[in-house]
Design a protein around this motif. Structure first.
Motif, short mmCIF file in Angstrom:
data_model
loop_
_atom_site.label_atom_id
_atom_site.label_comp_id
_atom_site.label_asym_id
_atom_site.label_seq_id
_atom_site.Cartn_x
_atom_site.Cartn_y
_atom_site.Cartn_z
N PRO A 93 5.29 38.95 22.23
CA PRO A 93 6.67 39.41 22.09
C PRO A 93 7.14 40.09 23.38
CG PRO A 93 5.27 40.21 20.29
CD PRO A 93 4.37 39.66 21.33
N TYR A 94 8.39 39.86 23.74
CA TYR A 94 8.91 40.43 25.00
C TYR A 94 8.80 41.95 25.03
CZ TYR A 94 11.01 35.88 25.86
OH TYR A 94 11.20 34.56 26.08
N SER A 95 8.98 42.57 23.87
CA SER A 95 8.98 44.03 23.86
C SER A 95 7.62 44.60 24.26
CB SER A 95 9.36 44.53 22.47
OG SER A 95 8.43 44.07 21.53
N LYS A 96 6.57 43.78 24.21
CA LYS A 96 5.23 44.27 24.55
C LYS A 96 4.94 44.13 26.05
CE LYS A 96 4.75 45.39 20.63
NZ LYS A 96 4.54 46.72 20.14
N GLU A 149 15.35 42.64 26.14
CA GLU A 149 14.74 43.14 24.92
C GLU A 149 14.50 44.64 24.97
OE1 GLU A 149 13.47 42.01 21.88
OE2 GLU A 149 14.97 40.47 22.24
N LYS A 150 14.43 45.15 26.20
CA LYS A 150 14.12 46.57 26.35
C LYS A 150 15.28 47.44 25.90
CE LYS A 150 10.22 46.05 28.48
NZ LYS A 150 8.98 46.68 28.12
#
Lengths: 520, 164
Positions: A93-96, A149-150
């Motif tokens: 996932p991008y958030s990771k 995403e951040k």
């Protein structure tokens, strides 16, 4: 683009791999076929066959790898698939993604390409996606995707960091443009005081330092020296004459006592100097969001830690410290600079009560819970009866090899028995020391034999929970629990032989946070 | 206060037993082959006596391992459970040593499905969940279920951590 959104890596990635292959093997070829061309050592004889074979295999594998590896950019995650003998599909996932690194070497520049590495907090290859070669436009769009995403505060810290970087000298190399986006702000050298006062919590007095130097045991370094002097003295006087035995005994005792006194004074003096050097101008202070530790009398060592980066607190007492009433306070920290030690010692010689009260003073979020529960009695018997593999191994070793005297002339079983006694003592202490407690947000474990350690953490800082029960534990209603905290990369805290009911409560406690969050 | 947490309920595929048996068979064939080679070498080079003892010991361990494996694979499959909700992944496994892990979704860094040749044969897939510094594996699920689980975990874990 293949079907349904899956992409192969840029074909130039193969070129990159070939260049890498050549780079790594040319020195080996040079060694095997030029420098050691005449060598008949087996390494080179076989190496001259194995090396070309390995290179051919790798060269053939590169296009196969390229053909079988694909990636897919989804709205919220990146999926990497590889289909060779083993089909594997990985979703990140991008958030990771914590770091986006872009590196353009001269080869990339020549081709008008760049490379991109997406890193998560997981260690090693597993948490990393690499694009060795891709178009700068693709890299930029991917970077944007990840950053979209951040949430905003992270972009803000990112921009802040960039501003600071710009303010500093621009010492980026022209060749390699590397841009890192990190979640943590850069560590400032100077403490940043934002409106709130710096409170000083602890400064050792002279008396504290003298006591600390006794506890640090460095004065004991004179004992081997004193010991050798002592045996010399014995030889000298006892063998001389039997007539004046009493007289010579007295004089030798006088000499020994004198020598010991002098040496002890020197030892204590040296110990004090050492302790003073390390903790002479020690100071523990904090502001609302940071802790400041200053060490060293002459050379100052300065450390500043963000309070929300503290993952757990440890209060440690060795046998010697327990006798003298000292405790060592340590912090488990994550998220500070790279290469940081996983446990940072605050100060090793706090008076016990002070250590406990300081926890809440320095970290107002934390609280030391009283009334900790003890292990059930059955845990004590279980621990005593559990075989000690160290003892078995040492005893077997002593029995088979019967090594000669270790300075003292005693049979092998004497050492084995001594070890046995030490192990039993350690286990008894371990049982007595073992305590556990938790409340709404805090968890607290105490364990350890000769060295007693109290562990404090918060639910939000525990990143995983594990409960295990071996066969004997299952039969006696006990369990071992393991808490994982972030450190460098992680730190495990194990509490053995807690009652089943506690383990169950712990599971509920750990998963309870979500119920609360949903309710609010 | 007596509180007991519901155990996770989802099981591994029954075919996982077959996969593990295959694996055991292959491993044991390789192991036996290595042992035979060692015995031959022992004969040819007449190694010291204790080397022979060690070899016989290894034979004993291998045989015991084979017998134990028959029970082990069944127990493993029988005891494995996993469960998932929006916030946590629960994994329970083991009979002689029972393990129960609770992994918060927010701490999951990446998740992957893997199918080696043996798993492919039975249309199964393993799921690997990476967290910071650790890896958790659910060894054999039907392929479709594994794919769905991977997507689910990726979706649930795609949130910002509240605490660094």
């Amino acid at each position: 683009m293949i079907k349904d959104g899956r992409n192969r890596y840029h074909p130039m990635a193969m070129l990159h791999d070939y260049i890498h292959l050549i780079k790594t093997t040319v020195p080996l070829f040079f060694l095997a076929f030029v420098l050691k061309a005449d060598s008949s050592a087996w390494l080179f004889t076989y190496g001259r066959y194995i090396l070309p074979a390995a290179v051919i295999c790798s060269a053939l594998y590169i296009p196969v790898k390229w053909y079988t590896k694909t990636y897919e950019i989804l709205p919220s995650a990146i999926v990497v698939t590889s289909k060779l003998f083993t089909t594997s599909t990985k979703t990140i996932p991008y958030s990771k993604i914590q770091q986006v690194k872009r590196k353009t070497t001269w080869v990339h520049r020549l081709l008008g390409m760049t490379s991109l590495t997406l890193e998560t907090s997981a260690e090693g290859r597993d948490g990393t996606v690499r694009f060795d070669v891709l178009r700068p436009s693709e890299a930029s769009s991917m970077e944007q995707r990840v950053q979209q995403e951040k949430p905003d505060f992270e972009r803000k810290t990112f921009l802040e960091k960039q501003d600071q970087e710009n303010a500093q000298e621009d010492n980026h190399e022209q060749e390699e443009v590397e841009r890192a986006e990190a979640a943590t702000p850069v560590d400032q050298k100077e403490p940043r005081v934002i409106g709130d006062e710096k409170t000083i919590h602890f400064k050792p007095t002279k008396k504290d330092l003298i006591k600390a130097s006794l506890a640090s045991l460095s004065f004991l370094a004179v004992i081997p020296f004193a010991g050798s002097r002592l045996s010399d003295a014995e030889d000298l006087h006892f063998e001389k004459q039997v007539d004046g035995l009493f007289e010579s005994l007295l004089s030798s005792i006088g000499m020994i006592v004198g020598a010991l006194t002098v040496l002890t004074v020197i030892g204590v003096g040296l110990g004090f100097v050492r302790t003073y050097k390390k903790y002479g101008k020690y100071e523990l202070a904090s502001t609302f969001e940071r802790i400041f530790i200053t060490k060293g009398a002459w050379e100052q060592d300065y450390l500043s830690v963000r309070k929300d980066h503290v993952q757990a607190v440890l209060i440690e007492q060795s046998l010697m410290k327990r006798l003298l009433g000292f405790a060592s306070l340590k912090l488990v920290i994550a998220g500070e600079n790279e290469g940081e030690e996983e446990v940072t010692s605050v100060y090793p010689f706090f008076p016990v009560k002070r250590a406990y009260s300081l926890v809440h003073e320095v970290l107002p979020d934390y609280r030391v819970l009283g009334n900790m529960d003890r292990l059930p009695r059955r845990a004590f018997y279980l621990r005593l009866l559990r075989p000690s593999w160290i003892w078995v191994a040492v005893t077997a070793g002593l029995y088979f090899f019967k090594p000669g005297s270790f300075f003292i002339d005693l049979p092998w079983w004497a050492f084995s028995s001594a070890l046995f006694v030490i192990i039993v003592l350690s286990r008894i202490q371990g049982y007595v020391h073992s305590r556990f407690q938790m409340d709404d947000t805090f968890i607290q474990f105490q364990a350890g034999g000769f060295t007693k350690t109290l562990y404090l953490s918060k639910r939000s800082k525990v990143i995983e929970l594990e409960v295990s029960r071996n066969y004997v534990q299952q039969k006696s209603g006990l369990a071992s629990v393991k808490l994982i905290n972030r450190a460098n990369p992680v730190r495990e805290t194990i509490m053995n032989d807690v009652p089943d009911e506690f383990a169950e409560r712990l599971k509920v406690w750990y998963t309870h946070q979500t119920l609360k969050r949903k309710a609010s | 206060m007596e509180v007991i947490m519901e155990p996770p309920l989802r099981q591994l595929s029954k075919d996982s037993i077959k996969v593990w048996i295959w694996k055991e068979v292959i491993e044991n064939i390789i192991g036996t082959a290595v042992l035979i080679v060692l015995f031959i070498l022992d004969r040819i080079f007449s190694w010291p006596v204790w080397a022979g003892w060690i070899l016989y010991g290894l034979v004993g361990l291998t045989v015991m391992g084979m017998i134990w494996a028959v029970f082990k694979v069944k127990l493993l499959q029988k005891q494995w459970r996993y469960g998932i909700n929006e916030d946590f992944l629960y994994v329970k496994s083991g009979a002689l040593k029972e393990e129960y892990k609770v992994i918060p979704m927010t701490k999951v860094q990446s998740v992957s499905t893997n199918e080696g040749p043996l798993l492919k044969k039975y249309n199964l897939s393993s799921v690997e969940v990476s967290t910071i510094g650790r890896m958790h594996v659910i060894p054999a699920l039907p392929k479709a279920e594994a794919q769905k689980l991977r997507q689910q975990i990726a979706l649930y874990s795609n949130v910002e951590e509240e605490d660094a």
